[in-house]
Design a protein around this motif. Structure first.
Motif, PDB file in Angstrom:
ATOM      1  N   PHE A   3     -64.986  -2.075  -6.988  1.00  0.00           N
ATOM      2  CA  PHE A   3     -63.914  -3.073  -7.086  1.00  0.00           C
ATOM      3  C   PHE A   3     -63.572  -3.229  -8.561  1.00  0.00           C
ATOM      4  O   PHE A   3     -64.441  -3.511  -9.382  1.00  0.00           O
ATOM      5  N   GLU A  35     -54.233   5.812  -8.012  1.00  0.00           N
ATOM      6  CA  GLU A  35     -53.541   6.636  -7.021  1.00  0.00           C
ATOM      7  C   GLU A  35     -52.230   7.195  -7.556  1.00  0.00           C
ATOM      8  O   GLU A  35     -51.590   6.590  -8.401  1.00  0.00           O
ATOM      9  N   ARG A  37     -47.211  -5.537 -10.732  1.00  0.00           N
ATOM     10  CA  ARG A  37     -47.151  -6.203  -9.423  1.00  0.00           C
ATOM     11  C   ARG A  37     -48.311  -7.190  -9.381  1.00  0.00           C
ATOM     12  O   ARG A  37     -49.476  -6.778  -9.512  1.00  0.00           O
ATOM     13  N   MET A  40     -54.434   0.427 -12.998  1.00  0.00           N
ATOM     14  CA  MET A  40     -54.937  -0.932 -13.190  1.00  0.00           C
ATOM     15  C   MET A  40     -55.410  -1.035 -14.635  1.00  0.00           C
ATOM     16  O   MET A  40     -55.922  -0.064 -15.204  1.00  0.00           O
ATOM     17  N   SER A  99     -50.756   3.883   3.557  1.00  0.00           N
ATOM     18  CA  SER A  99     -50.150   3.248   2.401  1.00  0.00           C
ATOM     19  C   SER A  99     -49.868   1.785   2.687  1.00  0.00           C
ATOM     20  O   SER A  99     -50.232   1.280   3.754  1.00  0.00           O
ATOM     21  N   TRP A 100     -49.201   1.141   1.720  1.00  0.00           N
ATOM     22  CA  TRP A 100     -48.853  -0.286   1.775  1.00  0.00           C
ATOM     23  C   TRP A 100     -50.091  -1.172   1.919  1.00  0.00           C
ATOM     24  O   TRP A 100     -50.021  -2.262   2.464  1.00  0.00           O
ATOM     25  N   MET A 158     -57.080  -1.521   4.237  1.00  0.00           N
ATOM     26  CA  MET A 158     -57.962  -1.503   3.076  1.00  0.00           C
ATOM     27  C   MET A 158     -58.886  -2.714   3.187  1.00  0.00           C
ATOM     28  O   MET A 158     -58.436  -3.801   3.540  1.00  0.00           O
ATOM     29  N   LYS A 212     -59.218  -6.271 -12.018  1.00  0.00           N
ATOM     30  CA  LYS A 212     -57.935  -6.180 -12.732  1.00  0.00           C
ATOM     31  C   LYS A 212     -57.419  -7.589 -13.042  1.00  0.00           C
ATOM     32  O   LYS A 212     -57.826  -8.547 -12.375  1.00  0.00           O
ATOM     33  N   ASP A 256     -51.462  -4.969 -10.772  1.00  0.00           N
ATOM     34  CA  ASP A 256     -51.571  -3.559 -11.097  1.00  0.00           C
ATOM     35  C   ASP A 256     -50.200  -3.081 -11.557  1.00  0.00           C
ATOM     36  O   ASP A 256     -49.248  -3.865 -11.611  1.00  0.00           O
ATOM     37  N   ASN A 274     -49.786  -4.704  -3.776  1.00  0.00           N
ATOM     38  CA  ASN A 274     -48.644  -3.823  -3.477  1.00  0.00           C
ATOM     39  C   ASN A 274     -47.395  -4.670  -3.266  1.00  0.00           C
ATOM     40  O   ASN A 274     -47.483  -5.764  -2.731  1.00  0.00           O
ATOM     41  N   ASN A 311     -48.630   8.459  -5.740  1.00  0.00           N
ATOM     42  CA  ASN A 311     -47.921   8.488  -4.442  1.00  0.00           C
ATOM     43  C   ASN A 311     -46.796   9.516  -4.457  1.00  0.00           C
ATOM     44  O   ASN A 311     -46.061   9.607  -5.431  1.00  0.00           O
ATOM     45  N   LYS A 350     -56.494  10.332   0.082  1.00  0.00           N
ATOM     46  CA  LYS A 350     -57.102   9.649  -1.066  1.00  0.00           C
ATOM     47  C   LYS A 350     -58.272  10.430  -1.665  1.00  0.00           C
ATOM     48  O   LYS A 350     -58.501  10.372  -2.870  1.00  0.00           O
TER      49      LYS A 350
END
Ligand code: ATP
Length: 303
Positions: free
Chosen positions: A172, A255, A195, A240, A135-136, A140, A175, A179, A203, A257, A90
């Motif tokens: 932060f 990001e 999403r 976002m 990921s996923w 976080m 959004k 996203d 996600n 991927n 990241k």
């Protein structure tokens, strides 16, 4: 064409890809990276006569090394090792986006808990602490208070692995409950979805609702810029919507991927996603073959 697929587990995404490749009459060599060994210079038998390798490794470490070996053997691989390296981390991802002038959330990195606490105090609450690899949405943390920040920082510092000693702190982004994931090939979008969910992590892997998303000119430009920033390839660009509250842009790219899943996207949109991916793989293999033909011709002339 003869396509090698680096994998460790065949998920729905890989099944979609493999069946599209086979339906079109392509040869497919599945290379299970858990069983394969890699010599420094001599390509393993599995790599014989491959026109292109597609990296579908789930584990970042395998993806990073396996793509390097492909390049060492002179076998074209998507995505490239350089793209994988930039996207897998990241910090590197954010550095590349910022260097390319792509709007990305304000982010700071520190190497000690005290320095990380300084960033968190500066950003205020809530802010986000992300593992540099992963990921996923795993591990976080949305930090809502100083006491939560102290607890999480102490926890991370004692976890041991060196990645947890890199503190990646992000503002932060407020959004609109969703996203946007764009699947793109060398900056050209195949399809996009929004999403959304009640959780701040939206996600697909966290069970978010998905729906097709229409990309406007600005989003199209950002997808191309973000793809270029990380070296291009088959990529998932995550944005976002910000409504231009901080920058001239209405989006921020958090990001890009590199071993992107596309099952959820394929279900959300009308586009036949695996078909578009294979169109691009065919074009890539053609281009790589073309380069090899030119090199052979040059070698023959100079012989
Ligand atoms: N700075 C932020 N502010 C608000 N929400 C965020 C922020 N960063 C990430 N998110 C939310 O968290 C989700 C996961 O973020 P991110 O993509 O950085 O994590 P990840 O673990 O790499 O996930 P993935 O593998 O799906 O890309 C995003 O879909 C987004 O909804």
């Amino acid at each position: 064409m003869n396509v090698g697929v680096l994998y460790s587990r065949i998920r729905q995404d890989e099944k979609l890809l493999l069946s599209e490749l086979r339906d079109r009459g392509h040869d497919v060599t599945k290379i299970d990276v858990r069983k394969q060994t890699f010599d420094l210079t001599e390509a393993p038998e599995a790599f014989d006569d491959l026109d292109l390798v597609v990296d579908r490794c789930m584990a970042t470490s395998r993806s990073l090394y396996a793509t390097k070996f492909c390049e060492q053997y002179g076998v074209p691989v998507v995505n490239s090792a350089a793209t994988a390296e930039t996207c897998a981390d990241k910090v590197e991802n954010s550095l590349a986006l910022a260097a390319a002038g792509v709007p990305t959330p304000t982010t700071k990195t520190a190497f000690t808990t005290d320095a990380a606490m300084e960033i968190i105090d500066e950003f205020g609450y809530p802010c986000v602490l992300k593992p540099v690899m992963g990921s996923w949405g795993r591990l976080m943390a949305k930090i809502d208070s100083k006491s939560a920040a102290e607890a999480i920082l102490e926890h991370k510092a004692t976890l041991g692995h060196y990645e947890h000693k890199v503190f990646y702190v992000q503002e932060f982004v407020e959004k609109p409950g969703r996203d946007v994931r764009v699947l793109a090939v060398d900056g050209e979008p195949i399809a996009a979805m929004a999403r959304s969910g009640d959780h701040w992590l939206t996600n697909a892997a966290k069970g978010a609702d998905t729906e097709p998303f229409e990309l406007d000119d600005e989003a199209l430009e950002l997808v191309e810029m973000a793809s270029d920033a990380v070296g291009g390839g088959l990529l998932g660009v995550d944005l976002m919507e910000t409504d231009g509250d901080q920058t001239d842009w209405n989006y921020t790219v958090h990001e890009v991927n590199h071993t992107v899943e596309f099952k959820a996207l394929n279900e959300a949109v009308d586009t036949d996603v695996p078909s578009k991916v294979v169109d691009w793989l065919e074009a890539k293999a053609d281009a790589a073959g073309g380069d090899a033909d030119v090199e052979d011709a040059v070698a023959e002339v100079s012989d």
